[in-house]
Design a protein around this motif. Structure first.
Motif, PDB file in Angstrom:
ATOM      1  N   ASN A   1      53.447  44.677  60.567  1.00 38.23           N
ATOM      2  CA  ASN A   1      53.742  43.478  59.785  1.00 38.23           C
ATOM      3  C   ASN A   1      52.426  42.845  59.334  1.00 38.23           C
ATOM      4  N   PRO A   2      51.743  43.489  58.391  1.00 40.04           N
ATOM      5  CA  PRO A   2      50.419  43.002  57.991  1.00 40.04           C
ATOM      6  C   PRO A   2      50.502  41.732  57.143  1.00 40.04           C
ATOM      7  N   ASP A   3      49.406  40.981  57.161  1.00 33.63           N
ATOM      8  CA  ASP A   3      49.280  39.881  56.211  1.00 33.63           C
ATOM      9  C   ASP A   3      49.183  40.528  54.832  1.00 33.63           C
ATOM     10  N   GLU A   4      50.008  40.078  53.915  1.00 36.53           N
ATOM     11  CA  GLU A   4      49.979  40.690  52.601  1.00 36.53           C
ATOM     12  C   GLU A   4      49.485  39.750  51.514  1.00 36.53           C
ATOM     13  N   MET A   5      49.715  38.474  51.663  1.00 32.42           N
ATOM     14  CA  MET A   5      49.419  37.547  50.579  1.00 32.42           C
ATOM     15  C   MET A   5      48.412  36.477  50.997  1.00 32.42           C
ATOM     16  N   THR A   6      47.437  36.858  51.803  1.00 28.80           N
ATOM     17  CA  THR A   6      46.391  35.910  52.189  1.00 28.80           C
ATOM     18  C   THR A   6      45.100  36.297  51.485  1.00 28.80           C
ATOM     19  N   TRP A   7      44.212  35.320  51.297  1.00 25.64           N
ATOM     20  CA  TRP A   7      42.911  35.625  50.702  1.00 25.64           C
ATOM     21  C   TRP A   7      42.209  36.699  51.517  1.00 25.64           C
ATOM     22  N   GLU A   8      42.293  36.554  52.837  1.00 23.47           N
ATOM     23  CA  GLU A   8      41.597  37.500  53.697  1.00 23.47           C
ATOM     24  C   GLU A   8      42.082  38.932  53.458  1.00 23.47           C
ATOM     25  N   ARG A   9      43.382  39.087  53.297  1.00 21.30           N
ATOM     26  CA  ARG A   9      43.939  40.427  53.077  1.00 21.30           C
ATOM     27  C   ARG A   9      43.496  40.991  51.722  1.00 21.30           C
ATOM     28  N   PHE A  10      43.479  40.157  50.699  1.00 26.41           N
ATOM     29  CA  PHE A  10      43.024  40.629  49.390  1.00 26.41           C
ATOM     30  C   PHE A  10      41.562  41.070  49.457  1.00 26.41           C
ATOM     31  N   ILE A  11      40.744  40.292  50.138  1.00 23.73           N
ATOM     32  CA  ILE A  11      39.324  40.640  50.261  1.00 23.73           C
ATOM     33  C   ILE A  11      39.167  41.920  51.080  1.00 23.73           C
ATOM     34  N   GLU A  12      39.936  42.035  52.153  1.00 24.87           N
ATOM     35  CA  GLU A  12      39.896  43.249  52.975  1.00 24.87           C
ATOM     36  C   GLU A  12      40.267  44.474  52.143  1.00 24.87           C
ATOM     37  N   ARG A  13      41.299  44.354  51.325  1.00 22.82           N
ATOM     38  CA  ARG A  13      41.703  45.474  50.465  1.00 22.82           C
ATOM     39  C   ARG A  13      40.593  45.820  49.476  1.00 22.82           C
ATOM     40  N   ALA A  14      39.954  44.797  48.919  1.00 21.91           N
ATOM     41  CA  ALA A  14      38.856  45.045  47.982  1.00 21.91           C
ATOM     42  C   ALA A  14      37.693  45.724  48.681  1.00 21.91           C
ATOM     43  N   GLU A  15      37.394  45.281  49.894  1.00 23.83           N
ATOM     44  CA  GLU A  15      36.309  45.906  50.657  1.00 23.83           C
ATOM     45  C   GLU A  15      36.632  47.360  50.988  1.00 23.83           C
ATOM     46  N   ASP A  16      37.921  47.699  51.039  1.00 22.01           N
ATOM     47  CA  ASP A  16      38.344  49.081  51.257  1.00 22.01           C
ATOM     48  C   ASP A  16      38.352  49.886  49.958  1.00 22.01           C
ATOM     49  N   GLY A  17      37.968  49.226  48.848  1.00 26.97           N
ATOM     50  CA  GLY A  17      37.872  49.914  47.563  1.00 26.97           C
ATOM     51  C   GLY A  17      39.142  49.917  46.739  1.00 26.97           C
ATOM     52  N   GLU A  18      40.168  49.185  47.157  1.00 32.27           N
ATOM     53  CA  GLU A  18      41.419  49.156  46.404  1.00 32.27           C
ATOM     54  C   GLU A  18      41.293  48.296  45.153  1.00 32.27           C
ATOM     55  N   THR A  19      42.026  48.673  44.141  1.00 38.16           N
ATOM     56  CA  THR A  19      42.167  47.844  42.943  1.00 38.16           C
ATOM     57  C   THR A  19      43.588  47.992  42.420  1.00 38.16           C
ATOM     58  N   ASP A  20      44.121  46.916  41.907  1.00 38.75           N
ATOM     59  CA  ASP A  20      45.368  46.909  41.152  1.00 38.75           C
ATOM     60  C   ASP A  20      45.426  45.581  40.415  1.00 38.75           C
ATOM     61  N   MET A  21      46.404  45.429  39.552  1.00 42.13           N
ATOM     62  CA  MET A  21      46.451  44.232  38.712  1.00 42.13           C
ATOM     63  C   MET A  21      46.528  42.940  39.536  1.00 42.13           C
ATOM     64  N   VAL A  22      47.347  42.934  40.570  1.00 45.31           N
ATOM     65  CA  VAL A  22      47.489  41.725  41.388  1.00 45.31           C
ATOM     66  C   VAL A  22      46.190  41.427  42.120  1.00 45.31           C
ATOM     67  N   LEU A  23      45.615  42.426  42.726  1.00 40.94           N
ATOM     68  CA  LEU A  23      44.363  42.249  43.451  1.00 40.94           C
ATOM     69  C   LEU A  23      43.274  41.729  42.515  1.00 40.94           C
TER      70      LEU A  23
END
Length: 178
Positions: free
Chosen positions: A27-49
Motif C-alpha cells: 500500500n505505497p504512498d501514491e499521491m505525495t510529493w515525496e513519492r513523486f520525487i522518489e519516482r523521479a529519482e528512480d528515473g520515471e517519467t510520465d505526464m502526471v509526474l
C-alpha cells in the motif's frame, strides 16, 4: 465471556495474519510529493509526474521541481524543457544560467513547441544565453505566432519590440554585459 472472546481474538489476529513482505510494498504512498520525487529519482517519467514539477515550482520547492522536470525534459517533454529554462533563467533551485536556459529553449523549439520557439526567439533577439541573431529570433517568434501562441502574436504585431512582452523592470537583466 463476550469480552474474553474479543480479547482472545485480538491477541491471536497478528499470529494468524499472512506475511505480505513477499509482495513488496502493498500500500505505497501514491499521491505525495515525496513519492513523486522518489519516482523521479528512480528515473520515471510520465505526464502526471512531469506536471508535478510545475506544482512544486509554484509551491517554491525549486530543487525538488528540478528533480522532476530534468528527467521529463531529458525524455522529450517540451513543457518540462520550458520550465527548466525558467528555473535556469531565474536561478531557482540552482545557479542563474542564461546559457542553460537558452539551451532548454532551443531544444523545445527544435521539437516544435510554440513556447520553446517563442522563448528561444526572444533569447536570440536579446543575445541572452546565446549569440544574438535577430533574423532567426524574429523567424521563431513568427512561427510561434503562426502556431497560435497569443503572446507571440502580440510581439510580432508590436514589430518585435521586446518592451511589449517584458516588463521594463527586467531591462537590467537583459542589458549587454560588455
Amino acid at each position: 465471556m463476550k469480552h474474553l472472546i474479543i480479547a482472545l481474538a485480538l491477541l491471536t489476529t497478528p499470529a494468524l495474519a499472512e506475511d505480505l513482505s513477499q509482495y513488496g510494498t502493498t500500500n505505497p504512498d501514491e499521491m505525495t510529493w515525496e513519492r513523486f520525487i522518489e519516482r523521479a529519482e528512480d528515473g520515471e517519467t510520465d505526464m502526471v509526474l512531469c506536471s508535478m514539477g510545475y506544482a512544486l515550482t509554484k509551491s517554491g520547492d525549486h530543487a525538488a521541481a528540478r528533480t522532476l522536470l530534468l528527467n521529463c525534459a531529458e525524455d522529450g517533454y517540451t513543457g518540462a524543457m520550458t520550465w527548466m529554462s525558467q528555473l535556469d533563467n531565474n536561478g531557482l533551485g540552482a545557479d542563474y544560467s542564461p546559457d542553460a536556459a537558452a539551451e532548454w529553449d532551443r531544444r523545445a523549439a527544435e521539437l516544435g513547441d510554440p513556447v520553446g520557439k517563442f522563448n528561444y526567439g526572444i533569447d536570440l533577439l536579446r543575445g541572452h544565453g546565446v549569440e544574438q541573431d535577430e533574423a532567426l529570433g524574429r523567424m521563431l517568434v513568427a512561427e510561434a505566432a503562426e502556431d497560435g501562441l497569443p503572446i507571440a502574436k502580440r510581439l510580432a504585431a508590436a514589430n518585435y519590440d521586446l518592451d511589449e512582452v517584458t516588463p521594463d523592470a527586467d531591462n537590467w537583466k537583459y542589458a549587454p554585459l560588455f
